[in-house]
Design a protein around this motif. Structure first.
Motif, short mmCIF file in Angstrom:
data_model
loop_
_atom_site.label_atom_id
_atom_site.label_comp_id
_atom_site.label_asym_id
_atom_site.label_seq_id
_atom_site.Cartn_x
_atom_site.Cartn_y
_atom_site.Cartn_z
N GLU A 41 -25.54 80.55 115.46
CA GLU A 41 -25.21 80.78 114.05
C GLU A 41 -26.11 79.93 113.16
OE1 GLU A 41 -21.30 77.92 113.85
OE2 GLU A 41 -21.08 79.92 114.73
N GLY A 42 -26.22 80.34 111.89
CA GLY A 42 -27.08 79.61 110.96
C GLY A 42 -28.55 79.89 111.25
N ASN A 43 -29.40 78.94 110.89
CA ASN A 43 -30.85 79.08 111.11
C ASN A 43 -31.12 79.28 112.61
OD1 ASN A 43 -33.63 78.45 111.62
ND2 ASN A 43 -33.72 77.45 109.62
#
Length: 795
Positions: A41-43
């Protein structure tokens, strides 16, 4: 031989080791791309970004300059495998699981450049098994490259070929590791845990077994097996805590799983206390508890019988401490062997165990005895390798004692010593090389061209290797300095004082060196003979030498010595031949001032440079503040000089010391065109090359010019900030006085802003302030405190 140019390195795996190997490549100006899995998840590069952010927090610092973390290129295995085609070396550094590594290899192999070297940083898995599934071409370019933690600081890299590895690949990699990354390379055989971990972990396990046998607590064992024994200061159990108990258990398991026929197999069991600690989550320093636990200011130790933490602080017996201080190895080991003291018997037992083990296993783990000794020195921080120590203690006598203990059932295995270790042998290291059981002869050092850069290679007991203390032709020598050369038109000045401190003898030696160099040589290099072995460049002024002068003639008797130091540094600066200073280790106070006056500096990456005089209640008086004022005026180029002076002022006022040569460049102690060398054994070679090149380019000393200063405007501005700090309780009244005196020098004092002064004007202000402070009771308290305890006194 064709050039091997490394344009870029890829590191696969952004764990603790992978990220730090990438950081060290950046230290060495090698472009590097760091890969890991895509974040869930995220970058998507979040795993690598977090690892890079963590590099800035680690201590000791992996980066020579923390700002350079941004130079590490980020990548993940899903999107960026095409980047591998740009890389000349690809190092895999993921977790120690054969199946995980094989899965990753299948993914990356199609993307590797056809000439790239592919290597695994495994700490003990079989390199041959790791290469299974590769085509013949990739097998030729694959090997093990085992860095030790932390990679920036640990000198050792083990290079492990398979039967299919192309020897030319290994030679190229060894040259890159040696010069570019500054490492000591040992070639290991492809056996479990290679050399250093195999011998080192055996030694730790044997120590734990013998400690239990002799009823010694972990704190006593660490005091006995640390620096007193010539090993890493952390001893045995604290080293395990630092490494991580889970990591140690993993290395032990590799031995259990792969060494079933080993005569010492019974030793390769995970100690019960280690299993209990790991199951309770006490994994060592990273978990806040292991064999030790810090509670408030107290360090508690584990009590194995109750598994409770109890007060620590146990020490070696005074008698044993005296024995371990004996410099003659034969007398020292005999005293331990003959001792009735349990601590003495314990120390003999762990030394005997390691001698027994390396003799039995030398043929299966290394090509020769030299590789074992360097692996333990460079990878485990031992001051002497085990074979060296055995030889120094009297080879035949120690072998007889080991045989007696085998016969008496005292050893950890009943395996006999191999035939080569018996008879009239006097040791394993000699002038023609070191013993190789496989080749049944002494084998010489590697003759790779990279080692021509090492004027003095790491020496071994009785191997006949020349060292800088006695090599070359002596021009002049006394108890303070040696002036010498190697028939190449460059004069070398080496200090002989403890920590290479600067007293009257060294000052006279500098004057003599400059006169001699100007008469007969192309240049002068100032280099210390223990530069590659962790010695200091110079710890500064010799306070001990000042004491008799002070006692007999008071403060006034010291002023001529300060004046002579200033003038010696000025002679260095304006010498008619280039003076190149080869710096490694500490360059503090007067040592820092000395290098500031050289025509060029060649510094080992591990150089710790700063003006630290305020720690003893003094200010720099060897021209260091004068050079700060000159540097600020030069950098300002007509702008407000004070803005450029602030950093230099604060560094001197707070005794700031660089944590690397790279940081010393950002602090201004090294210039942008000064040379940073990664392998300290190459320091002298590079310094002499620089001196000759400067001479051949028509070197002329700088012209003497005046320096614009900020005068009372600068003095008032700095003074206002110091008053706020004093009144706010951040600094003492004496710190305020020191701060104002430093300000008085670097601003030129109570004169108009923009006034032009000569260097002597600033030197006189340095000297007068120094003399006034020397007479001050608070400064005398600080000096005495430092001489008695080695620690600064805050008063």
């Amino acid at each position: 031989m064709s050039n091997f140019i490394v344009r870029k390195v890829a590191v696969l795996g952004a764990g603790v080791m992978g990220a730090q190997i990438a950081a060290h490549c950046v230290n060495a100006k090698v472009p590097v791309v760091l890969f890991d899995l895509q974040a869930k998840e995220g970058n998507k590069n979040g795993i690598v970004l977090r690892a890079i952010e963590n590099l800035k927090k680690l201590n000791p610092a992996p980066l020579g300059n923390p700002d350079q973390a941004a130079l590490i290129e980020i990548a993940n295995y899903d999107d960026d495998l095409a980047k591998l085609a740009e890389c000349d070396i690809v190092i895999e550094a993921i977790a120690e699981r054969m199946d995980w590594k094989h899965d990753l290899y299948k993914k990356v192999a199609p993307h590797l450049s056809p000439a790239a070297i592919f290597a695994s940083n495994t700490s003990g898995l079989s390199i041959t098994e790791l290469s299974e599934g590769f085509d013949a071409d990739l097998k030729k370019r694959f090997c093990g490259v085992h860095f030790f933690n932390p990679p920036r600081y640990m000198h050792l890299v083990e290079l492990i070929p398979t039967a299919a590895t192309d020897p030319a690949i290994l030679d190229r990699l060894e040259a890159f590791l040696t010069t570019t990354l500054g490492k000591g390379v040992v070639r290991a055989l492809d056996t479990p845990n290679f050399i250093a971990n195999r011998v080192g972990i055996f030694s730790m396990l044997a120590t734990m077994i013998e400690a239990e046998k002799f009823g010694l607590t972990v704190d006593v064992v660490d005091d006995l097996t640390g620096s007193k024994l010539g090993r890493a200061k952390s001893g045995t159990f604290r080293t395990a805590d630092v490494v991580g108990l889970d990591t140690m258990a993993h290395v032990v398991k590799t031995m259990q799983d792969n060494l079933q026929g080993d005569p010492f197999y019974a030793v390769y069991r995970t100690p019960d206390i280690l299993t209990k600690l790991i199951s309770g989550g006490a994994l060592g320093a990273k978990a806040g508890a292991g064999f030790y636990k810090k509670v408030g200011k107290d360090i508690l130790r584990i009590d194995p019988s109750s598994t409770d933490y109890v007060p620590g602080g146990g020490k070696a017996d005074d008698f044993i401490v005296r024995v371990l201080k004996e410099k003659d190895a034969a007398k020292r080991i005999k005293a331990l062997h003959d001792s009735k003291n349990p601590q003495g018997q314990f120390l003999w037992a762990i030394l005997r165990d390691i001698f027994h083990y390396i003799a039995v296993h030398l043929e299966s783990i290394a090509d020769n005895a030299r590789d074992v000794d360097f692996a333990m020195r460079w990878g485990f921080g031992w001051s002497q390798g085990p074979f060296e120590l055995w030889q120094a203690a009297g080879w035949k006598q120690v072998a007889d004692w080991i045989n007696e203990d085998i016969a008496a059932g005292k050893t950890l295995s009943d395996a006999p010593l191999p035939a080569w270790a018996l008879g009239d042998r006097s040791g394993v290291h000699a002038a023609d090389g070191s013993w190789s059981p496989k080749q049944k002869c002494n084998v010489p050092r590697s003759a790779l061209p990279v080692y021509e850069r090492q004027a003095f290679r790491a020496g071994l007991f009785s191997d006949g290797n020349a060292n800088g203390a006695t090599a070359g032709t002596t021009v002049f020598e006394d108890e303070s300095v040696r002036l010498w050369h190697q028939d190449d038109n460059v004069l070398i000045l080496s200090f002989k004082t403890k920590m290479h401190v600067i007293g009257p003898g060294v000052i006279a030696g500098m004057e003599k060196a400059i006169a001699e160099a100007e008469s007969n040589y192309k240049g002068l290099v100032i280099w210390q003979t223990d530069a590659a072995e962790g010695g200091a460049f110079s710890a500064g002024a010799d306070l001990q030498a000042m004491l008799p002068l002070f006692m007999s003639g008071g403060v006034a008797a010291i002023e001529p010595m300060v004046s002579k130091l200033q003038q010696a540094h000025q002679r260095l600066k304006y010498a008619n031949v280039p003076v190149v200073v080869a710096v490694a280790g500490l360059a503090l106070g007067g040592g820092c001032e000395l290098l500031l006056h050289a025509a060029r500096r060649v510094a080992s990456l591990e150089s710790y440079i700063g003006l630290v005089e305020v720690g003893v209640g003094l200010i720099p008086a060897g021209g260091g503040l004068k050079e700060a004022a000159a540097r600020a005026a030069h950098n300002a180029k007509g702008n407000d000089i004070l803005q450029f002076l602030k950093n230099d002022y604060m560094q001197a006022a707070t005794a700031a010391v660089s944590r690397s040569a790279l940081e010393a460049q950002t602090m201004g102690y090294l210039k942008a065109d000064d040379v940073i060398v990664f392998n300290p054994y190459e320091l002298l070679h590079v310094a002499k090359t620089q001196a000759r090149a400067m001479h051949d380019a028509g070197y002329r000393p700088p012209l003497k010019t005046t320096i614009p200063v900020t005068g009372r405007y600068g003095l008032a501005t700095i003074g206002a900030q110091l008053i706020n700090m004093r009144d706010g309780g951040f600094i003492s009244a004496h710190d305020y006085k020191l701060g104002m005196m430093i300000a008085d020098v670097v601003t030129g004092g109570e004169i108009e802003n923009g006034s032009l002064v000569d260097e002597q004007w600033l030197l006189d202000r340095e000297r007068r302030a120094f003399m006034e402070l020397l007479a001050h009771p608070k400064t005398q308290e600080r000096i005495m405190g430092m001489m008695q305890t080695g620690k600064p006194v805050r008063n």
